[in-house]
Structure formats: structure tokens, C-alpha cells
Design a protein around this motif. Sequence first.
Motif, PDB file in Angstrom:
ATOM      1  N   UNK A 148       2.811   5.738  12.404  1.00  0.00           N
ATOM      2  CA  UNK A 148       3.237   6.831  11.535  1.00  0.00           C
ATOM      3  C   UNK A 148       3.053   6.444  10.073  1.00  0.00           C
ATOM      4  N   UNK A 149       3.092   5.135   9.801  1.00  0.00           N
ATOM      5  CA  UNK A 149       3.023   4.673   8.406  1.00  0.00           C
ATOM      6  C   UNK A 149       1.642   4.928   7.797  1.00  0.00           C
ATOM      7  N   UNK A 150       0.527   4.484   8.423  1.00  0.00           N
ATOM      8  CA  UNK A 150      -0.773   4.837   7.843  1.00  0.00           C
ATOM      9  C   UNK A 150      -1.071   6.329   7.920  1.00  0.00           C
ATOM     10  N   UNK A 151      -0.485   7.026   8.896  1.00  0.00           N
ATOM     11  CA  UNK A 151      -0.731   8.459   9.021  1.00  0.00           C
ATOM     12  C   UNK A 151      -0.128   9.236   7.857  1.00  0.00           C
ATOM     13  N   UNK A 152       1.084   8.871   7.450  1.00  0.00           N
ATOM     14  CA  UNK A 152       1.765   9.611   6.386  1.00  0.00           C
ATOM     15  C   UNK A 152       1.819   8.861   5.058  1.00  0.00           C
ATOM     16  N   UNK A 153       1.545   7.552   5.096  1.00  0.00           N
ATOM     17  CA  UNK A 153       1.603   6.768   3.863  1.00  0.00           C
ATOM     18  C   UNK A 153       3.026   6.384   3.508  1.00  0.00           C
ATOM     19  N   UNK A 154       3.156   5.362   2.654  1.00  0.00           N
ATOM     20  CA  UNK A 154       4.479   4.868   2.295  1.00  0.00           C
ATOM     21  C   UNK A 154       5.059   5.577   1.075  1.00  0.00           C
ATOM     22  N   UNK A 155       4.257   6.366   0.379  1.00  0.00           N
ATOM     23  CA  UNK A 155       4.743   7.050  -0.814  1.00  0.00           C
ATOM     24  C   UNK A 155       5.473   8.338  -0.451  1.00  0.00           C
ATOM     25  N   UNK A 156       6.227   8.837  -1.397  1.00  0.00           N
ATOM     26  CA  UNK A 156       6.826  10.159  -1.249  1.00  0.00           C
ATOM     27  C   UNK A 156       8.001  10.220  -0.287  1.00  0.00           C
TER      28      UNK A 156
END
Length: 412
Positions: A148-156
Motif C-alpha cells: 500500500x505504501x508504494x501504491x499511495x506514497x508516504x506523503x499526504x
Amino acid sequence: MHTIRPLIPLLLTAGILIGGNGLQGTFISLRGIEEGFSTSVIGLVGTGYFIGFVIGCVYVTKIMRAIGHIRTFSALAAIASAASIMMVLLIDPLSWFLMRLVQGICFAGLFAVVESWLNARVTNATRARTLSVYRFVDLGSVTAAQYMIPLFGVSGFDLFAIIAMALSLSLVPISFADKTSPEPPKEVKFDIRVLWSVSPLATVGCIVIGLSNSSFRSLGPIYSDGIGMSVTSIATFMSIGIFAGIVLQYPLGHYSDKLDRRFVMLFATLGATVAAGFLAFFAGDSQLANFIGIFLFGAFALPLYSLCSAHANDHAAPGQHALVSAGTLFFWSVGAVIGPLIASFLMDAFGPHALFSYVVVVFVFFAAYTIARIFLRDAVPAESRRMRFRSLLRTSTFFSKLATPPSEKDGG
């Protein structure tokens, strides 16, 4: 399949919780880096979770006895969800430490509710199958959650919202479970003197496992980011280490039931030491080498908790097994409180590879202590052992009860 069907809501709830918890551990470390937190600050935030976990383990049974399973679960899920949202509203180290402490209390309670409920519903005929499904749920949900982390990114806001949604949605399947809430469980006593009197080696082992393995879970993302991995590679690195933990669980457990269990513990400790040494001194920044190293580390290091628990139970007297289960979880939690903090300060001072240098030192000490105990105490003959090896999760004391067939329980 019809024998498992009534347990599906509880297993679905467990999968959502375990996945959300696994996602949060990796994500919080990476988001801390993006927010400019030092490694030692991120280690302190991770320590907050384990302090909360200790508190939750001690007090959750009192809450369950007072208000029941479903109301305990509902309250803790709501609080944990709110804490996840609060972390994105108040981005500072103190707030994150406090919110992670709250989440540690809540997750200790949430897992205790699910596992005590499962334990009340499972029969001897369905016990092995339920455990197999539960371990598959654990492995699958934690591994999938990492991506889920690379899918949505750590920002925001996205991942904070997803974690909060998962905690809220975990209420749905458990609400469709058997309408008859189980009887409140007997209060779990924490007498730390019992485990030490039963097995000093298991006591030290649980602390060592907390010091080392929790440091990997909390700071592994920072290590892999520090050597230049992408977000996707970080998720893969963590998934490999977690997945590898099941590879040697049963082979090591099988031989530990037949041999002096301490020799198997020593073998696993030495294997984890060599793997950690490879990561610390030889893997460098090579992605492939680090993937191989973390697979070997997880394969040897993660089964050690179950081996220590089995060794403690070898020496436990009738009526002591519940206290031993509580003691192993408590001492693991104590190590988990201290480990990430020490490792994070070392990483701040000496760089990312200091994580596994620290783990090497911890495991070398435990290997030496294990050798000393082999000479100081006779082994328990295999035919005299009251319990066989069980693969355990460090989620609640009720998992140990769930994993114990009635014929092996106290008085059985």
C-alpha cells in the motif's frame, strides 16, 4: 470448510487488524523521515507503541470482564482510528509518541478480544485448521499491506486515512460474528518472577528477541531508505523479512521436539547472527544482497520467540503455563521498548548499517548465554515434555491458549 465458516468474521477482522498494524509500523518510519525526524526520534516513536502494548496486555482482560468483548473491541477500534487521524493533524515527535502509545494499548486489546473470542469458539477438531488459516491471514495481510505504501506514497493524508478506515471497517465482520458473546475470559496474571524461576534462558531469550526483532520491524524501513532503496524496494525488503519467518518455523520446531531444544535455539541464534553480520558488513548498498540477507535473517530470527516459549513450557509445572505465556509476551515487550531506541541512536551516530551491527552484538550475547545454560542445567527429556513446539504470534496471551490443544493444557 463448514466447520470454519462460523469463524470467518473473526478471521476477517484479524486480517484487517494485522494488515493495518503491519502497514502502520513501516509507514510511520518512512513518513517520519519525510517530516525530517531524526532516526533516534523515530526510534522513540516506535518505543511509544511498545510501551502502550505492555500496558494493554496488563489491563485489557479487566476491561473485557467489565464490559464484554464487542464493546471493548468497538471502543478500542474507535480510539485507535482517532489516533491515526490525529497523527496527520499534529505532526510533531511528542504527539506521535503519545498517539503510538495509545495505539499500542489499543492493538494489544484488539488482538486479545479477537483471539480470546476465537479460543472460545474453536473446537479440538477445528483447532489445527483454524490456526493454519490464522497464520495464513497473518502472513498474507502483513505482506500485502506493505505494498500500500508504494501504491499511495508516504506523503499526504492518504495512508493515515486508509489505516483509520481499516480500523473502522474491522468492526463490520466482528459485528456479524456469533450473536452470543463468549464468557469473559479469566484474568491473565502477570507475575514476572514465574518465568524467571521456570526458565532464565527463556526470559533472557524473550528480552533479546524484543531487543533485536522489534528493531528490525521499527527501523528496517529507515535502514533500507538509508542505503538508497526505492519505496517499492523498501516494501519488498520488509515483506521478505517477515515472510521468511515462517520458512524455518516448523523444521526448527520439529527438531526441537526431538533434540535438546536449547541446541536448536543456539543454531537459530547463530544463523541470525551470521545473517545480521552479512547485512552489517558485506551486503553494502546492493539490493539483491540485502534481499538475500534479510530473508536469511527472518528465517532464523523470527522463530526464536516460539522456541523460547516452548523451552519455558518444558520446565513449567502444571498450572504454570498461562503465567509462562503471559511472561514471555511481557518480557518480549520489555525488550521491544528498549531495542528500537538503542538501535536508532546507534544509526544516528554510525549510519544505517549500525542497525544490524547492534543486532549482531545482541545475538552474540544470547548465543554465549545459551551455551552457558546448556552446561548449567540438564535438558528435559523429550518424552517428559508437557507441550510440543507451537508457532506463536506476539499478539496476545490468548494466542498461546488458542494454539494449545486441550490434551496439552494445564491438567491435561
